[in-house]
Scaffold this motif. Structure first.
Motif, PDB file in Angstrom:
ATOM      1  N   SER A  15       0.829  -1.202   0.000  1.00  0.00           N
ATOM      2  CA  SER A  15       0.000   0.000   0.000  1.00  0.00           C
ATOM      3  C   SER A  15       0.861   1.250   0.000  1.00  0.00           C
ATOM      4  O   SER A  15       2.029   1.231   0.419  1.00  0.00           O
ATOM      5  CB  SER A  15      -0.912   0.009   1.236  1.00  0.00           C
ATOM      6  OG  SER A  15      -1.831  -1.048   1.196  1.00  0.00           O
ATOM      7  N   VAL A  73       2.801   3.403   5.211  1.00  0.00           N
ATOM      8  CA  VAL A  73       1.718   3.052   6.121  1.00  0.00           C
ATOM      9  C   VAL A  73       2.331   2.530   7.413  1.00  0.00           C
ATOM     10  O   VAL A  73       3.533   2.251   7.475  1.00  0.00           O
ATOM     11  CB  VAL A  73       0.760   1.995   5.522  1.00  0.00           C
ATOM     12  CG1 VAL A  73       0.008   2.551   4.326  1.00  0.00           C
ATOM     13  CG2 VAL A  73       1.508   0.725   5.139  1.00  0.00           C
ATOM     14  N   SER A  87       0.016  -2.251   9.124  1.00  0.00           N
ATOM     15  CA  SER A  87      -0.669  -2.246   7.823  1.00  0.00           C
ATOM     16  C   SER A  87       0.253  -2.597   6.671  1.00  0.00           C
ATOM     17  O   SER A  87      -0.115  -2.451   5.512  1.00  0.00           O
ATOM     18  CB  SER A  87      -1.298  -0.866   7.578  1.00  0.00           C
ATOM     19  OG  SER A  87      -2.227  -0.550   8.593  1.00  0.00           O
ATOM     20  N   SER A  99      -4.692   1.961  -0.137  1.00  0.00           N
ATOM     21  CA  SER A  99      -4.795   0.654  -0.775  1.00  0.00           C
ATOM     22  C   SER A  99      -4.947   0.763  -2.293  1.00  0.00           C
ATOM     23  O   SER A  99      -5.031  -0.258  -2.978  1.00  0.00           O
ATOM     24  CB  SER A  99      -5.989  -0.121  -0.205  1.00  0.00           C
ATOM     25  OG  SER A  99      -7.199   0.578  -0.444  1.00  0.00           O
TER      26      SER A  99
END
Length: 388
Positions: free
Chosen positions: A78, A100, A104, A375
């Protein structure tokens, strides 16, 4: 870098003479760059990827966040951010940070290409770290991945994914942004993403080994150009006093972003005032390459300055976080113009520009893509007649 709500306002290689030397140093000490038609002409209509490019250039999608990278079994990370390329036999590797949190998927990944540019693999090279924003490559072929958090660290990573990443605390614990290695003088330059950030340099005890060394901060007056000095930061760990407050007279930079070194000069950007700076390492002096408030005619083409890289010709390529999502080109002749624009992704930012080792392909990412979410990141390749 988080989305900004206001306007803000070079690869180690054998082409250093083209990028530095008399031409660039003369330009850096002159008036900041002004708008002009770029060396590749104007932008054409958006292509199938939604990218506006000059005539003769094409683009393709290399990876999408959360999707398996073609030619591999690896799902791309991401929020792709800072990046660099590394020669790999007859092919090359592109590394990219993930901005991130650790929970995550924060860290960094890599994509491997063969000599024809086909993707042959993708994999993780750093995990469990936070908000890895930019960074920089080293002459010994490692990637410095920097955490953009309070007391963030620098991690030295292996682009091939063989050796474990190593934290380098001697390089300071602060809100790191980018790093640029200077093999000519034995330093690594570091930017700090704070509104009252500083500009640092780290001298390893032994060049090529970042385990120990001395962290210094740039000291100068309020002027935007002229001689500067450096003072050692007493406590690189940043406790209890953060590094940027430890040295009286350290020059304040409003939101340090990308930085890149070549041929005696380190170029770096500051988003809070939309500036591109040049530090002449031999002369230990500072000057402005670009400042949007000093554009004398028309609209400033470059706002939201962010990551920076260069081409073999010595052109600087500066990515926008905000603005109209362009990568703008600043030539050694002191002109600035859009090189490409990403359409339909107004809630994103452009990150990670880096040229393939042969200079024929430019990689970059749209950090949040069309979705505006971490994302939704998309990593691209642009191919075309880049001037050598």
């Amino acid at each position: 870098m988080e989305r900004r709500n206001f306007l803000r306002t070079a690869v180690v290689g054998s082409t250093a003479a083209a990028f530095g030397g008399t031409l660039w140093r003369g330009a850096a000490s002159a008036a900041p760059a002004q708008p002009a038609t770029g060396p590749y002409g104007g932008l054409q209509a958006a292509n199938g990827d939604g990218i506006l490019l000059p005539a003769g250039f094409t683009s393709r999608v290399v990876a999408r966040s959360g999707k398996t990278v073609s030619g591999s079994s690896y799902a791309w990370h991401s929020a792709p951010d800072g990046g660099a390329t590394f020669a790999d036999g007859s092919g090359w590797i592109y590394v990219s940070n993930s901005e991130v949190a650790s929970g995550s998927g924060g860290g960094a990944s890599a994509v491997r290409f063969d000599s024809s540019g086909s993707v042959t693999g993708a994999y993780r090279i750093l995990s469990g770290t936070n908000n890895n924003c930019a960074g920089g490559r080293t002459p010994w072929n490692t990637w410095l991945s920097c955490e953009e958090v309070t007391r963030g660290a620098v991690y030295e990573t292996d682009p091939w994914g063989v050796n474990a990443a190593v934290q380098r605390p001697a390089m300071g614990r602060f809100k790191h942004e980018a790093a640029a290695a200077d093999p000519d003088h034995g330093y690594v330059y570091l930017t700090e993403d704070e509104t009252d950030g500083r500009f640092y340099r780290f001298r390893p005890t032994t060049w090529g080994n970042l385990a120990s060394g001395t962290l210094q901060v740039l000291v100068a007056g309020s002027a935007t150009s002229g001689p500067v000095t450096w003072t050692t930061v007493p406590d690189p760990d940043g406790t209890p006093t953060q590094t940027r407050y430890q040295v009286a007279g350290a020059k304040v930079f409003n939101g340090g972003e990308g930085c890149f070194y070549a041929a005696g000069t380190c170029w770096f950007t500051t988003k809070g005032d939309n500036r591109v700076w040049a530090y002449d390492a031999a002369a230990s002096s500072l000057s402005l390459v670009y400042d949007d408030s000093l554009v004398t005619s028309g609209t400033a083409p470059l706002t939201g300055v962010d990551n920076v890289t260069r081409s073999a010709s010595g052109d600087l390529y500066v990515a926008e976080d905000g603005g109209n999502l362009e990568i703008c080109l600043i030539t050694p002749q002191n002109t600035v113009s859009p090189f490409l624009r990403v359409s339909g992704q107004s809630s994103s930012e452009i990150t990670g520009p880096a040229f393939s080792p042969d200079g024929t392909r430019l990689y970059f990412s749209s950090q949040r893509g069309t979705s505006g979410s971490s994302s939704g990141g998309i990593t691209y390749e642009v191919k075309g007649p880049f001037r050598g």
